[in-house]
Design a protein around this motif. Structure first.
Motif, PDB file in Angstrom:
ATOM      1  N   SER A   1       1.179  -0.724   0.010  1.00 39.19           N
ATOM      2  CA  SER A   1      -0.313   0.363   0.245  1.00 39.19           C
ATOM      3  C   SER A   1       0.822   1.093  -0.070  1.00 39.19           C
ATOM      4  O   SER A   1       2.255   1.111   1.210  1.00 39.19           O
ATOM      5  N   PHE A   2       0.534   1.864  -1.005  1.00 43.95           N
ATOM      6  CA  PHE A   2       1.252   3.207  -0.943  1.00 43.95           C
ATOM      7  C   PHE A   2       0.592   4.579   0.151  1.00 43.95           C
ATOM      8  O   PHE A   2      -0.229   4.178   0.555  1.00 43.95           O
ATOM      9  N   GLN A   3       1.964   5.128   0.518  1.00 43.31           N
ATOM     10  CA  GLN A   3       1.302   6.203   1.914  1.00 43.31           C
ATOM     11  C   GLN A   3       1.854   7.703   1.728  1.00 43.31           C
ATOM     12  O   GLN A   3       1.709   8.129   2.639  1.00 43.31           O
ATOM     13  N   GLY A   4       2.613   7.602   0.657  1.00 41.26           N
ATOM     14  CA  GLY A   4       3.302   9.093   0.657  1.00 41.26           C
ATOM     15  C   GLY A   4       4.831   8.800   0.503  1.00 41.26           C
ATOM     16  O   GLY A   4       5.066   7.492  -0.647  1.00 41.26           O
ATOM     17  N   TYR A   5       5.300   9.817   0.130  1.00 40.93           N
ATOM     18  CA  TYR A   5       7.103  10.292  -0.073  1.00 40.93           C
ATOM     19  C   TYR A   5       7.864  10.862   0.875  1.00 40.93           C
ATOM     20  O   TYR A   5       7.541  11.426   1.518  1.00 40.93           O
ATOM     21  N   GLN A   6       9.453  10.470   0.809  1.00 38.65           N
ATOM     22  CA  GLN A   6       9.864  10.710   1.114  1.00 38.65           C
ATOM     23  C   GLN A   6      11.517  10.640   0.590  1.00 38.65           C
ATOM     24  O   GLN A   6      12.032   9.733   0.042  1.00 38.65           O
ATOM     25  N   CYS A   7      12.319  11.779   0.226  1.00 34.69           N
ATOM     26  CA  CYS A   7      13.086  11.705  -1.026  1.00 34.69           C
ATOM     27  C   CYS A   7      14.613  11.157  -0.386  1.00 34.69           C
ATOM     28  O   CYS A   7      14.641  11.562   1.297  1.00 34.69           O
ATOM     29  N   LEU A   8      15.735  10.660  -0.846  1.00 32.32           N
ATOM     30  CA  LEU A   8      16.247   9.503   0.095  1.00 32.32           C
ATOM     31  C   LEU A   8      17.520  10.906   0.130  1.00 32.32           C
ATOM     32  O   LEU A   8      18.511  10.116   0.661  1.00 32.32           O
ATOM     33  N   ASN A   9      17.043  12.116   0.127  1.00 32.63           N
ATOM     34  CA  ASN A   9      18.620  12.654  -0.408  1.00 32.63           C
ATOM     35  C   ASN A   9      18.066  13.802   0.698  1.00 32.63           C
ATOM     36  O   ASN A   9      19.028  13.410   1.705  1.00 32.63           O
TER      37      ASN A   9
ATOM     38  N   CYS B   1      13.814  13.637  -4.501  1.00 32.76           N
ATOM     39  CA  CYS B   1      12.806  14.743  -4.777  1.00 32.76           C
ATOM     40  C   CYS B   1      13.363  15.957  -6.044  1.00 32.76           C
ATOM     41  O   CYS B   1      14.769  15.799  -6.623  1.00 32.76           O
ATOM     42  N   TYR B   2      12.331  16.633  -6.820  1.00 34.14           N
ATOM     43  CA  TYR B   2      12.899  17.617  -7.699  1.00 34.14           C
ATOM     44  C   TYR B   2      14.214  18.292  -7.518  1.00 34.14           C
ATOM     45  O   TYR B   2      15.603  18.668  -8.549  1.00 34.14           O
TER      46      TYR B   2
ATOM     47  N   SER C   1      20.524  18.809  -8.447  1.00 32.77           N
ATOM     48  CA  SER C   1      21.591  19.885  -6.579  1.00 32.77           C
ATOM     49  C   SER C   1      22.592  18.692  -6.382  1.00 32.77           C
ATOM     50  O   SER C   1      24.035  18.900  -6.620  1.00 32.77           O
ATOM     51  N   SER C   2      21.903  16.713  -6.079  1.00 29.78           N
ATOM     52  CA  SER C   2      23.235  16.643  -5.431  1.00 29.78           C
ATOM     53  C   SER C   2      23.752  15.558  -7.086  1.00 29.78           C
ATOM     54  O   SER C   2      23.797  15.420  -8.239  1.00 29.78           O
ATOM     55  N   PRO C   3      25.719  16.087  -6.314  1.00 27.35           N
ATOM     56  CA  PRO C   3      26.451  14.753  -7.455  1.00 27.35           C
ATOM     57  C   PRO C   3      26.423  13.186  -7.313  1.00 27.35           C
ATOM     58  O   PRO C   3      26.526  12.896  -8.796  1.00 27.35           O
ATOM     59  N   ALA C   4      24.656  13.067  -6.391  1.00 26.34           N
ATOM     60  CA  ALA C   4      25.037  11.643  -6.952  1.00 26.34           C
ATOM     61  C   ALA C   4      24.360  11.104  -7.616  1.00 26.34           C
ATOM     62  O   ALA C   4      23.932  10.110  -8.146  1.00 26.34           O
ATOM     63  N   VAL C   5      23.435  11.899  -8.323  1.00 26.35           N
ATOM     64  CA  VAL C   5      22.531  11.813  -9.885  1.00 26.35           C
ATOM     65  C   VAL C   5      23.340  12.579 -10.849  1.00 26.35           C
ATOM     66  O   VAL C   5      22.450  12.796 -11.375  1.00 26.35           O
TER      67      VAL C   5
ATOM     68  N   ILE D   1      38.325  18.202 -12.862  1.00 25.83           N
ATOM     69  CA  ILE D   1      36.710  19.823 -13.158  1.00 25.83           C
ATOM     70  C   ILE D   1      35.643  19.063 -12.460  1.00 25.83           C
ATOM     71  O   ILE D   1      35.014  17.635 -12.519  1.00 25.83           O
ATOM     72  N   ALA D   2      35.175  19.986 -11.971  1.00 25.23           N
ATOM     73  CA  ALA D   2      33.917  19.706 -11.477  1.00 25.23           C
ATOM     74  C   ALA D   2      32.608  19.472 -12.519  1.00 25.23           C
ATOM     75  O   ALA D   2      32.623  20.176 -13.411  1.00 25.23           O
ATOM     76  N   ASP D   3      31.315  18.828 -11.637  1.00 22.93           N
ATOM     77  CA  ASP D   3      30.421  18.849 -12.645  1.00 22.93           C
ATOM     78  C   ASP D   3      29.473  19.399 -11.393  1.00 22.93           C
ATOM     79  O   ASP D   3      28.915  20.531 -11.506  1.00 22.93           O
ATOM     80  N   ARG D   4      29.082  19.181 -10.575  1.00 20.02           N
ATOM     81  CA  ARG D   4      28.474  19.387  -9.276  1.00 20.02           C
ATOM     82  C   ARG D   4      29.479  19.547  -7.815  1.00 20.02           C
ATOM     83  O   ARG D   4      29.376  20.370  -7.432  1.00 20.02           O
TER      84      ARG D   4
END
Length: 265
Positions: free
Chosen positions: A42-50, A63-64, A69-73, A89-92
């Protein structure tokens, strides 16, 4: 037995068969123990892993705002050839990117439906192959950074697919091939700067055994946004998918960051 928490990809342990675990904040479930039992989701909501905020998930459990903004993605995650940490050279976030990109990476061939070429960090062997539902896998080269792995993958995409056909994988519609023979023919396709890392004598060959009671003839993906409550008899686990008796399949990784309740009957 009831469980509740934020979905993240199932943890795995290589064995005969492979063991699967769902880890929640206050509990964990050995999913293999739910085989041949009815499982309610059963789906109950959302919680961003970051950021852990209760915001709608955009992609990959983020989340959007965190996704952009996160370097992990960063783009280099999905396209390793875009890695630039080896150039300073940096990306994020260069510190994060250096920790991930400047470590040994493996370019491999995996058999999940067709023969697929892919890239993973050496520390993710064989986890990466299990997550893809591969029946067999062989390493082609081990290189010192993600960029070299990326350009190798790009070169081999001209000769092998780079995506898993998830429907065929879940139906166990897999080609019958000798993976070491497949490996032997790739040397001539490698970029020149990578050929030195090819080891023709390394016969490292992984075979994966999944906990599946029987494979479906047709599969239909479960989407929690459209079907927030589902119940069915669990008959298999392969890749990051739960397989139900009626042919419904649930890709746990696609719903990372979703808060769910689970009940095993």
């Amino acid at each position: 037995m009831q469980y509740e928490g934020v979905l993240s990809k199932m943890e795995t342990e290589l064995g005969a068969p492979i063991q699967y675990y769902l880890t929640f904040e206050n509990s964990f479930l050995n999913v293999n123990q739910a085989l041949n039992k009815h499982l309610e989701i059963s789906f109950q909501g959302y919680q961003c892993l970051n950021c852990s905020k209760k915001k709608k998930i955009f992609r990959q459990g983020f989340c959007y705002d965190c996704f952009y903004s996160s370097p992990a993605v960063g783009d280099w995650i999905m396209r390793p050839e875009l890695s630039t940490a080896h150039l300073g050279i940096a990306d994020r976030d260069l510190d994060y990117e250096a920790r991930v990109q400047l470590t040994p990476h493996v370019v491999y061939l995996a058999l999940s439906s067709d023969v697929k070429v892919g890239v993973t960090r050496k520390t993710q062997v064989p986890t990466r192959w299990i997550d893809q539902g591969a029946c067999q896998a062989v390493s082609i080269v081990e290189v010192p950074n993600r960029y070299l792995a990326g350009i190798t993958e790009v070169a081999l995409k001209n000769h092998f697919v780079d995506k898993t056909n998830w429907r065929k994988m879940l139906q166990n519609d897999v080609l019958d091939l000798d993976m070491l023979t497949e490996k032997a023919r790739v040397f001539e396709f490698l970029p020149e700067e990578v050929k030195q890392y090819f080891n023709a004598d390394l016969d490292e060959h992984f075979v994966m055994n999944y906990p599946v009671l029987h494979y479906p003839k047709k599969v239909t993906g479960l989407n929690l946004d459209k079907t927030p409550n589902f119940a069915g008899k669990l008959v298999g686990i392969k890749g990051q998918y739960l397989i139900f008796e009626d042919g419904t399949v649930f890709n746990v990784r696609s719903f990372e960051g979703y808060v769910v309740g689970m009940n095993i009957i």
